[in-house]
Write an enzyme that holds these catalytic residues in place. Structure first.
Site, short mmCIF file in Angstrom:
data_model
loop_
_atom_site.label_atom_id
_atom_site.label_comp_id
_atom_site.label_asym_id
_atom_site.label_seq_id
_atom_site.Cartn_x
_atom_site.Cartn_y
_atom_site.Cartn_z
N ARG A 49 -13.67 46.39 1.25
CA ARG A 49 -14.28 46.06 -0.05
C ARG A 49 -15.53 46.90 -0.28
NH1 ARG A 49 -17.31 41.85 -0.38
NH2 ARG A 49 -16.00 40.47 0.87
N TYR A 101 -12.50 51.70 -26.72
CA TYR A 101 -11.25 51.17 -26.17
C TYR A 101 -11.28 49.64 -26.29
CZ TYR A 101 -7.84 49.87 -22.61
OH TYR A 101 -6.79 49.30 -21.94
N ASP A 170 -17.66 57.46 -21.71
CA ASP A 170 -16.29 57.25 -21.23
C ASP A 170 -15.52 58.52 -21.58
OD1 ASP A 170 -13.57 56.67 -21.03
OD2 ASP A 170 -13.83 54.55 -21.53
N LYS A 195 -5.27 57.07 -16.40
CA LYS A 195 -4.76 57.96 -17.43
C LYS A 195 -4.58 59.36 -16.86
CE LYS A 195 -5.34 54.14 -19.67
NZ LYS A 195 -6.55 53.81 -20.41
C1 LIG Z 1 -7.41 52.71 -20.48
C2 LIG Z 1 -8.81 52.93 -20.85
C3 LIG Z 1 -9.85 52.15 -20.30
C4 LIG Z 1 -9.56 51.00 -19.36
O1 LIG Z 1 -9.04 51.44 -18.14
P1 LIG Z 1 -8.06 50.56 -17.23
O2 LIG Z 1 -7.81 51.47 -16.09
O3 LIG Z 1 -6.86 50.23 -18.04
O4 LIG Z 1 -8.82 49.33 -16.84
C5 LIG Z 1 -11.14 52.45 -20.67
N1 LIG Z 1 -11.43 53.44 -21.53
C6 LIG Z 1 -10.46 54.20 -22.09
C7 LIG Z 1 -10.84 55.29 -23.04
C8 LIG Z 1 -9.12 53.97 -21.78
O5 LIG Z 1 -8.18 54.72 -22.35
#
Ligand SMILES: *Cc1c(COP(=O)(O)O)cnc(C)c1O
Length: 385
Positions: A49, A101, A170, A195
């Site tokens: 962890r 998001y 982000d 992604k």
């Molecule tokens: C998918 C996504 C998230 C969240 O990520 P997870 O891995 O699904 O928790 C945050 N920001 C953006 C721009 C995303 O496309």
């Protein structure tokens, strides 16, 4: 290692063969705990962890790709956002750029707002007014989902700096291959590695990169204290994805640009959203701060919602699914999927039409992707008649 080329760093940074066997590809350390020679004496890791060699390898590689010095990896993108928010105190203000998001918006407004954090959402021009002296965090995405709006990163980071707030980008849509917000003044960069970074739609993960050693310590503490750690196998898979990030992003971009160009002046299309098109409102800023425009294209078709849904159902190569950024092309209908919780009047106001379709272009042959949509278009029309 001091390697300049992105593709070279993606393959080698943090990825030296590990003893005892110097396996060229890293072993997966599927262990929850580590033997100690006497209480508190151990070789760098005491409990997964808190840390694991697979986490460390991924973090070194990803920190390098974002031109950061530190990274902390998490169980998901939202796990990474959670870790950032736990560094704040009751009464602190978070100012976020509109168009977040949906999961991040939900985490802000439905979870952390209960614990005394104050969330304010603003357009790019409203940001300066919204950022007050209680603001500790300025959070933004660029390009945004699904309208691919582009914000000026250096400008937003400058506004945060004026009040001593942390600026966080982000960077999931652009990836470090096309955009490095830290070079433009961001204190931290966040990714959903689910992604493009993982890139194969087979793993969920997140990461935060920074040059701020104090923030890195706080993020490691949050991961350990809150339980936001990924699995060693997931971080191994993610690092496997990182090795081909440069090649994949070139292919994603090539397909996205071809699709955007094909539908740009198409009789069945009202509008194409892609920052690589010269008439996109954010094109000039994007050209200044990005090295490419990534692989997502949104198309507003000139048809009622029913026909747009029929169109999606006839696609064979684009799979209808949540998520984006994988090697296989995906398609989604924001009005009924990712953005269904936004009232339709508000959706229309922000330009998110019921006939908007978001394409996450994979790395298939370009002509096949365009043909897939062209084949589906006349069939969707027949459905209605
Ligand atoms: C998918 C996504 C998230 C969240 O990520 P997870 O891995 O699904 O928790 C945050 N920001 C953006 C721009 C995303 O496309």
């Amino acid at each position: 290692m001091d390697l300049l080329n992105f593709a070279t760093r993606a393959l080698h940074e943090g990825q030296e063969p590990l003893p005892p066997f110097d396996a060229v590809m890293p072993p997966i350390y599927m262990t929850s705990t580590y033997a100690q020679s006497s209480p508190g004496v151990y070789k760098g890791y005491d409990y997964t962890r808190a840390g694991n060699p697979n986490f460390t390898q991924l973090e070194k590689a990803l920190a390098s790709l974002e031109n950061a010095t530190h990274a902390t990896c998490f169980s998901s993108g939202l796990g990474a956002v959670t870790a950032l928010l736990t560094t704040l105190e009751k009464g602190d203000r978070v100012v976020a750029l509109n168009g977040l998001y949906g999961g991040t918006f939900r985490l802000f407004t439905k979870v952390f707002s209960k614990f005394g954090l104050d969330f304010v959402f603003a357009s790019e021009t409203e940001m300066e007014k919204a950022i007050d002296k209680n603001t500790r965090l300025v959070f933004f995405e660029t390009p945004t989902n699904p309208l691919l709006e582009v914000a000026d990163i250096a400008h937003l980071c400058g506004l945060a700096k004026k009040v001593g707030a942390l600026s966080v980008a982000d960077n999931t849509f652009a990836t470090p291959y096309f955009q490095n917000p830290i070079d433009l003044g961001a204190d931290a960069v966040l990714h959903s590695t689910t992604k493009y970074i993982g890139g194969h739609s087979d793993v969920v993960g997140g990461v935060v990169m920074t040059k701020n050693g104090e923030l890195k310590q706080k993020l490691d503490f949050a991961r350990m204290a809150v339980g936001l750690n990924p699995s060693p196998f997931d971080t191994w898979l993610t690092l496997r994805g990182v090795k081909t990030l440069a090649l994949r992003m070139e292919a994603h971009q090539q397909n996205a640009l071809a699709l955007a160009t094909h539908f740009h002046h198409h009789p069945k299309v009202k509008r194409v959203f892609y920052p690589g098109l010269s008439d996109h409102p954010g094109h000039d800023v994007a050209k200044r701060q990005m090295r490419g425009f990534s692989g997502i294209v949104s198309v507003e078709f000139d048809m009622p919602q029913k026909e747009a849904l029929a169109l999606i159902s006839y696609l064979k190569i684009f799979t209808l699914a949540e998520s984006l950024g994988g090697v296989g092309s995906l398609v989604c209908h924001p009005a009924t999927m990712t953005h269904a919780s936004i009232p339709s009047v508000e959706r229309e106001r922000i330009g998110l039409s019921d006939a908007l379709i978001r394409f996450s272009c994979g790395i298939e042959g370009t002509a096949d992707l365009i043909a897939d949509v062209e084949r589906a278009l006349p069939r969707s029309l027949e459905t209605l008649s």
